[in-house]
Scaffold this active site. Structure first.
Site, PDB file in Angstrom:
ATOM      1  N   GLU A  58       5.418   6.784  -9.124  1.00  0.00           N
ATOM      2  CA  GLU A  58       3.987   6.622  -9.146  1.00  0.00           C
ATOM      3  C   GLU A  58       3.125   7.419  -7.784  1.00  0.00           C
ATOM      4  O   GLU A  58       2.437   7.570  -7.875  1.00  0.00           O
ATOM      5  CB  GLU A  58       3.800   4.976  -8.665  1.00  0.00           C
ATOM      6  N   HIS A  73      -0.067   0.891 -13.171  1.00  0.00           N
ATOM      7  CA  HIS A  73       0.681  -0.218 -13.759  1.00  0.00           C
ATOM      8  C   HIS A  73       1.969   0.261 -13.863  1.00  0.00           C
ATOM      9  O   HIS A  73       2.124   1.255 -14.491  1.00  0.00           O
ATOM     10  CB  HIS A  73      -0.052  -0.608 -14.852  1.00  0.00           C
ATOM     11  N   GLY A 105       0.701  -1.207  -0.053  1.00  0.00           N
ATOM     12  CA  GLY A 105      -0.010   0.015  -0.080  1.00  0.00           C
ATOM     13  C   GLY A 105       0.825   1.238  -0.056  1.00  0.00           C
ATOM     14  O   GLY A 105       0.407   2.336   0.605  1.00  0.00           O
ATOM     15  N   ARG A 117      -6.457  -8.700  -8.111  1.00  0.00           N
ATOM     16  CA  ARG A 117      -7.570  -9.463  -8.538  1.00  0.00           C
ATOM     17  C   ARG A 117      -8.221  -8.817  -9.804  1.00  0.00           C
ATOM     18  O   ARG A 117      -8.168  -7.684  -9.788  1.00  0.00           O
ATOM     19  CB  ARG A 117      -8.564  -9.836  -7.411  1.00  0.00           C
ATOM     20  N   ARG A 147     -15.102 -14.424  -6.645  1.00  0.00           N
ATOM     21  CA  ARG A 147     -15.167 -12.865  -7.283  1.00  0.00           C
ATOM     22  C   ARG A 147     -16.614 -12.565  -7.048  1.00  0.00           C
ATOM     23  O   ARG A 147     -16.862 -11.360  -6.610  1.00  0.00           O
ATOM     24  CB  ARG A 147     -14.876 -12.978  -8.889  1.00  0.00           C
ATOM     25  N   ASN A 164      -6.641   2.515 -12.433  1.00  0.00           N
ATOM     26  CA  ASN A 164      -5.705   1.409 -11.852  1.00  0.00           C
ATOM     27  C   ASN A 164      -4.225   2.326 -12.292  1.00  0.00           C
ATOM     28  O   ASN A 164      -4.176   3.090 -13.087  1.00  0.00           O
ATOM     29  CB  ASN A 164      -5.884   0.296 -12.724  1.00  0.00           C
ATOM     30  N   ASP A 206      -5.058  -4.520 -18.034  1.00  0.00           N
ATOM     31  CA  ASP A 206      -4.133  -3.259 -18.155  1.00  0.00           C
ATOM     32  C   ASP A 206      -4.414  -2.735 -19.635  1.00  0.00           C
ATOM     33  O   ASP A 206      -3.222  -2.317 -20.326  1.00  0.00           O
ATOM     34  CB  ASP A 206      -2.694  -3.840 -18.017  1.00  0.00           C
TER      35      ASP A 206
HETATM   36  C1  GRF Z   1       2.654  -0.767  -7.891  1.00  0.00           C
HETATM   37  O1  GRF Z   1       3.881  -0.480  -8.626  1.00  0.00           O
HETATM   38  C2  GRF Z   1       1.457  -0.470  -8.795  1.00  0.00           C
HETATM   39  O2  GRF Z   1       1.889   0.179 -10.052  1.00  0.00           O
HETATM   40  C3  GRF Z   1       1.236  -1.933  -9.070  1.00  0.00           C
HETATM   41  O3  GRF Z   1       1.374  -2.606  -7.772  1.00  0.00           O
HETATM   42  C4  GRF Z   1       2.220  -1.897  -7.143  1.00  0.00           C
HETATM   43  C5  GRF Z   1       1.805  -1.737  -5.930  1.00  0.00           C
HETATM   44  O4  GRF Z   1       2.567  -1.002  -5.076  1.00  0.00           O
HETATM   45  N1  GRF Z   1      -0.376  -1.996  -9.541  1.00  0.00           N
HETATM   46  P1  GRF Z   1       2.157  -0.696  -3.504  1.00  0.00           P
HETATM   47  O5  GRF Z   1       1.195  -1.736  -2.704  1.00  0.00           O
HETATM   48  O6  GRF Z   1       1.313   0.520  -3.767  1.00  0.00           O
HETATM   49  O7  GRF Z   1       3.324  -0.228  -2.756  1.00  0.00           O
END
Ligand code: GRF
Length: 296
Positions: A180, A115, A21, A97, A71, A113, A151
């Site tokens: 990110e 990625h 997280g 998931r 699900r 999302n 994705d």
């Molecule tokens: C991130 O790199 C995100 O892009 C991918 O999963 C990772 C999650 O990392 N979907 P975190 O749990 O936010 O540290």
């Protein structure tokens, strides 16, 4: 209508996370209670052990584990909670998931999302290993609307980082994560201000003769053009959108393209060019930039 946003009030957001997280933490920090953009009101996890839940609790945000028993039951419970809390926007952050077409459809345009690659390259898992195996010089991260593929949904915002000699999957992961943590909140602000949205019927009608040109753009180019269409519409210049997208819109179109670029990535040369446009265009552009503020 191009987008369900802006709402005209602070948005209520939920984050779904399966693990540590760190992106959730960045979102909690960017959107605390009382923030004019909105706040994270709910954190959901399919994994009761997820550290993400602790992060939320520590900040006094409602954190709910819905242990994965398939699900159908997960989604029914999640959907009920999202509705009960009046959630406007759902943010997947390390949620491991795949969601069903029904769930995705119900939230389309309001489900994002993040990625860790420059989509459409390297969807799926083991991204950093594959980027290194592929000999890439550059990688990054993508925030996108979730659609029914993995994705594959329309891109909101991308950020880039270099791949350096001697990098390992771990060093690359750290670099991309750092990116990110700034990228995701910024992408959320773009969505909340109505400057990023999935192309739909409203856009097709607005673009008119420029629609085929738009459709021929690559997934990475489209978000810029969407921001141009949204900016011109917000400026009361819907009529100019088709010409602008065909490269014929004059100063207003130029102002919209420069603003749309700068909203994703600051660039001194583009700011300079903007400063030389007629004052009425420049003022609108500056207002647009201030609206989403915060350089990456
Ligand atoms: C991130 O790199 C995100 O892009 C991918 O999963 C990772 C999650 O990392 N979907 P975190 O749990 O936010 O540290």
């Amino acid at each position: 209508m191009l987008s369900p946003f802006p709402l005209g009030r602070p948005a209520r957001m939920a984050v779904m996370a399966s693990g540590r997280g760190t992106n959730l933490e960045a979102l909690l920090e960017a959107f605390p209670p009382g923030n004019p953009w909105g706040e994270v009101v709910l954190v959901l996890s399919d994994n009761p052990e997820a550290y993400a839940l602790k992060r939320a609790e520590r900040r006094g945000v409602e954190a709910v584990a819905i242990p994965w028993r398939g699900r159908r039951s997960f989604e029914a419970e999640a959907q009920a909670l999202l509705r009960a809390r009046g959630v406007d926007l759902v943010l997947l952050a390390g949620f491991m998931r795949l969601l069903s077409p029904g769930f995705v459809e119900a939230w389309y345009g309001r489900l994002l999302n993040i990625h860790p690659s420059l989509l459409p390259d390297y969807p799926g898992l083991r991204v950093h290993e594959r980027v290194l195996e592929g000999g890439e010089k550059e990688t990054g991260s993508t925030v996108h609307f979730v659609d029914q593929g993995m994705d594959t949904g329309p891109i909101v915002l991308q950020g880039r980082v270099p791949v350096l000699p001697g990098d390992t999957p771990e060093t690359l992961e750290r670099r991309v994560l750092f990116l990110e943590h700034r990228l995701y909140p910024k992408a959320v602000r773009l969505v909340l201000s109505g400057l990023a949205f999935p192309p739909g019927e409203g856009l097709k009608a607005l673009l008119g003769e420029a629609w085929p040109r738009f459709q021929g753009l690559s997934p990475r180019e489209k978000p810029l053009y969407l921001r141009v269409a949204a900016l011109l519409s917000a400026w009361g210049l819907r009529d100019r959108v088709p010409a602008a997208l065909l490269g014929q819109g004059g100063d207003w179109a130029r102002g919209a393209f420069l603003t749309a670029h700068l909203l994703a990535e600051d660039h001194p040369a583009l700011r300079q060019e903007l400063a030389q446009l007629p004052e009425e265009v420049r003022l609108r552009a500056e207002e647009g930039l201030r609206r989403v503020e915060l350089p990456l």
